[in-house]
Design an enzyme around this catalytic site. Structure first.
Site, mmCIF file in Angstrom:
data_model
loop_
_atom_site.group_PDB
_atom_site.id
_atom_site.type_symbol
_atom_site.label_atom_id
_atom_site.label_comp_id
_atom_site.label_asym_id
_atom_site.label_seq_id
_atom_site.Cartn_x
_atom_site.Cartn_y
_atom_site.Cartn_z
ATOM 1 N N ASP A 115 41.501 1.319 -7.763
ATOM 2 C CA ASP A 115 42.372 2.503 -7.741
ATOM 3 C C ASP A 115 41.760 3.637 -6.917
ATOM 4 O OD1 ASP A 115 44.627 3.965 -8.352
ATOM 5 O OD2 ASP A 115 43.841 4.710 -10.250
ATOM 6 N N ARG A 169 44.170 8.882 -2.899
ATOM 7 C CA ARG A 169 43.371 10.116 -2.997
ATOM 8 C C ARG A 169 42.213 10.092 -1.988
ATOM 9 N NH1 ARG A 169 42.533 9.542 -9.147
ATOM 10 N NH2 ARG A 169 43.570 7.569 -8.677
ATOM 11 N N HIS A 214 44.778 2.527 2.027
ATOM 12 C CA HIS A 214 44.949 1.109 1.663
ATOM 13 C C HIS A 214 44.175 0.206 2.625
ATOM 14 C CE1 HIS A 214 47.588 2.333 -1.428
ATOM 15 N NE2 HIS A 214 48.599 2.667 -0.649
ATOM 16 N N SER A 237 50.768 -3.928 -8.781
ATOM 17 C CA SER A 237 51.386 -4.055 -10.105
ATOM 18 C C SER A 237 52.906 -4.148 -9.989
ATOM 19 C CB SER A 237 51.012 -2.847 -10.979
ATOM 20 O OG SER A 237 51.776 -1.716 -10.605
ATOM 21 N N GLU A 288 54.863 -2.300 -11.333
ATOM 22 C CA GLU A 288 55.363 -0.921 -11.234
ATOM 23 C C GLU A 288 55.156 -0.333 -9.833
ATOM 24 O OE1 GLU A 288 53.316 -1.892 -13.895
ATOM 25 O OE2 GLU A 288 55.011 -2.101 -15.261
ATOM 26 N N LEU A 333 32.896 -19.326 -6.471
ATOM 27 C CA LEU A 333 33.559 -18.189 -7.112
ATOM 28 C C LEU A 333 35.063 -18.443 -7.268
ATOM 29 C CD1 LEU A 333 33.628 -15.091 -7.932
ATOM 30 C CD2 LEU A 333 34.087 -14.645 -5.514
ATOM 31 N N ARG A 351 37.270 0.061 -13.516
ATOM 32 C CA ARG A 351 38.344 0.797 -12.844
ATOM 33 C C ARG A 351 37.715 1.931 -12.041
ATOM 34 N NH1 ARG A 351 44.377 2.429 -14.475
ATOM 35 N NH2 ARG A 351 44.887 3.502 -12.541
ATOM 36 N N ARG A 396 42.453 4.292 -17.869
ATOM 37 C CA ARG A 396 43.547 3.542 -18.509
ATOM 38 C C ARG A 396 43.616 2.166 -17.875
ATOM 39 N NH1 ARG A 396 46.091 7.938 -15.898
ATOM 40 N NH2 ARG A 396 46.808 7.385 -13.795
ATOM 41 N N GLU A 455 34.534 -5.370 -22.079
ATOM 42 C CA GLU A 455 33.826 -4.100 -21.920
ATOM 43 C C GLU A 455 34.488 -3.359 -20.761
ATOM 44 O OE1 GLU A 455 31.349 -3.019 -23.862
ATOM 45 O OE2 GLU A 455 31.520 -4.834 -25.064
HETATM 46 C C1 IPE Z 1 46.940 0.364 -10.972
HETATM 47 O O1 IPE Z 1 46.883 1.525 -10.237
HETATM 48 C C2 IPE Z 1 47.485 -0.763 -10.137
HETATM 49 C C3 IPE Z 1 46.595 -1.305 -9.127
HETATM 50 C C4 IPE Z 1 45.374 -0.919 -8.901
HETATM 51 C C5 IPE Z 1 47.133 -2.394 -8.340
HETATM 52 P P1 IPE Z 1 48.087 2.593 -10.243
HETATM 53 O O2 IPE Z 1 47.675 3.671 -9.322
HETATM 54 O O3 IPE Z 1 49.365 1.893 -9.928
HETATM 55 O O4 IPE Z 1 48.114 3.066 -11.752
HETATM 56 P P2 IPE Z 1 48.614 4.441 -12.378
HETATM 57 O O5 IPE Z 1 50.006 4.679 -11.863
HETATM 58 O O6 IPE Z 1 47.670 5.507 -11.910
HETATM 59 O O7 IPE Z 1 48.527 4.250 -13.855
HETATM 60 C C1 IPE Z 2 45.279 1.718 -5.534
HETATM 61 O O1 IPE Z 2 45.241 2.978 -4.980
HETATM 62 C C2 IPE Z 2 46.109 0.754 -4.720
HETATM 63 C C3 IPE Z 2 47.287 0.254 -5.423
HETATM 64 C C4 IPE Z 2 47.761 0.736 -6.524
HETATM 65 C C5 IPE Z 2 47.973 -0.851 -4.833
HETATM 66 P P1 IPE Z 2 46.430 4.028 -5.187
HETATM 67 O O2 IPE Z 2 47.436 3.822 -4.098
HETATM 68 O O3 IPE Z 2 46.985 3.952 -6.552
HETATM 69 O O4 IPE Z 2 45.686 5.384 -4.949
HETATM 70 P P2 IPE Z 2 45.845 6.727 -5.795
HETATM 71 O O5 IPE Z 2 45.619 6.363 -7.230
HETATM 72 O O6 IPE Z 2 47.234 7.231 -5.545
HETATM 73 O O7 IPE Z 2 44.790 7.624 -5.261
HETATM 74 MG MG MG Z 3 46.491 4.867 -8.294
#
Ligand code: IPE
Ligand code: IPE
Ligand code: MG
Length: 252
Positions: A22, A26, A39, A67, A69, A133, A190, A196, A209
């Protein structure tokens, strides 16, 4: 007389690490770049960590790539995420195979485009006999969706009379999940400071863990990986039972 052995640190290493990658957006925003640049940088971090996990001798590595979502993001971002994932599989598949890595993909495949499904099948088939792996890619994945699909498939078995409701227990339920043949994650990392699970491995994380790392995913380095593993080695896992005498394990 009881004999005890000081637990050797290798025996305490995680067998399965899962990562919620994640913070790409940002990371980019902090550099005045578009989210898609985050990305791209995240994909480089992914490569580095996969090779490093292999060198460290890890058995299972699961990466949360996309995800269920994440479809709700702007179409352009979704498109970029999909093309980066396709690029990773296309460009790196030969190398992954050469390095004896076995690829698995978890998540809902229904409704995915044919080219993505074909890529996943190609990657899984080509690497199916590899013994190094195990690399699990969670794509179009959500823990709740996986649980609902498992419930549906069990209901079909019950309705067809192949199993009875009294046969349903933890083991049978787990055997209907995408992760049926995989061990539960010992450690879930994470990045980005969020604390979360965001719908990741909800069933499998029962006794994992958790390690929350402040850096954004593109900055996650092999040192951060090793630090998280070292932190894991300090944890006392009890699984609801009582702690064993400290750092010793009964051998006879
Ligand atoms: C979780 O990150 C999904 C992935 C890393 C693929 P998100 O950025 O989608 O999660 P939220 O929205 O902050 O909970
Ligand atoms: C994780 O980074 C990548 C995916 C969820 C696919 P984000 O795109 O969620 O980056 P932030 O959380 O918005 O910084
Ligand atoms: Mg994110």
């Amino acid at each position: 007389m009881k004999k005890y052995l000081v637990q050797d640190s290798a025996a305490m290493l995680p067998y399965h690490i899962a990562i919620i990658m994640d913070g790409n957006g940002r990371w980019a925003r902090a550099r005045d770049l578009p989210r898609t640049a985050g990305h791209k940088a995240g994909m480089e971090a992914l490569r580095t960590i996969v090779w490093h996990a292999r060198v460290r001798g890890l058995r299972w590595l699961t990466l949360y790539a996309f995800s269920s979502e994440n479809w709700s993001r702007p179409a352009e971002e979704v498109e970029r995420l999909l093309s980066l994932l396709k690029l990773f599989i296309c460009c790196d598949l030969v190398e992954l195979h050469k390095k004896n890595i076995k690829i698995h993909v978890i998540g809902e495949r229904r409704n995915l485009t044919k080219d993505i499904i074909a890529l996943f099948c190609e990657a899984e088939t080509l690497t199916s006999k590899n013994t190094g792996l195990n690399l699990v890619v969670a794509f179009n994945y959500s823990g709740r969706n996986e649980i609902v699909r498992a419930v549906k498939s069990i209901a079909i078995e019950v309705e067809a009379g192949r199993i009875k409701d009294s046969d349903i227990d933890d083991r049978l339920f787990a055997s209907h999940m995408d992760t049926a043949l995989m061990p539960d994650p010992d450690l879930i990392i994470r990045t980005s400071g969020e604390m979360r699970l965001s719908n990741f491995l909800l069933w499998q994380a029962a006794y994992s863990e958790l390690s929350f790392v402040p850096c954004f995913w593109p900055d996650f380095s092999v040192v951060d990986f090793d630090t998280a593993v070292a932190g894991f080695c300090q944890r006392k896992r009890r699984f609801g039972a009582l702690e064993q005498p400290q750092d010793v394990r009964k051998v006879v």
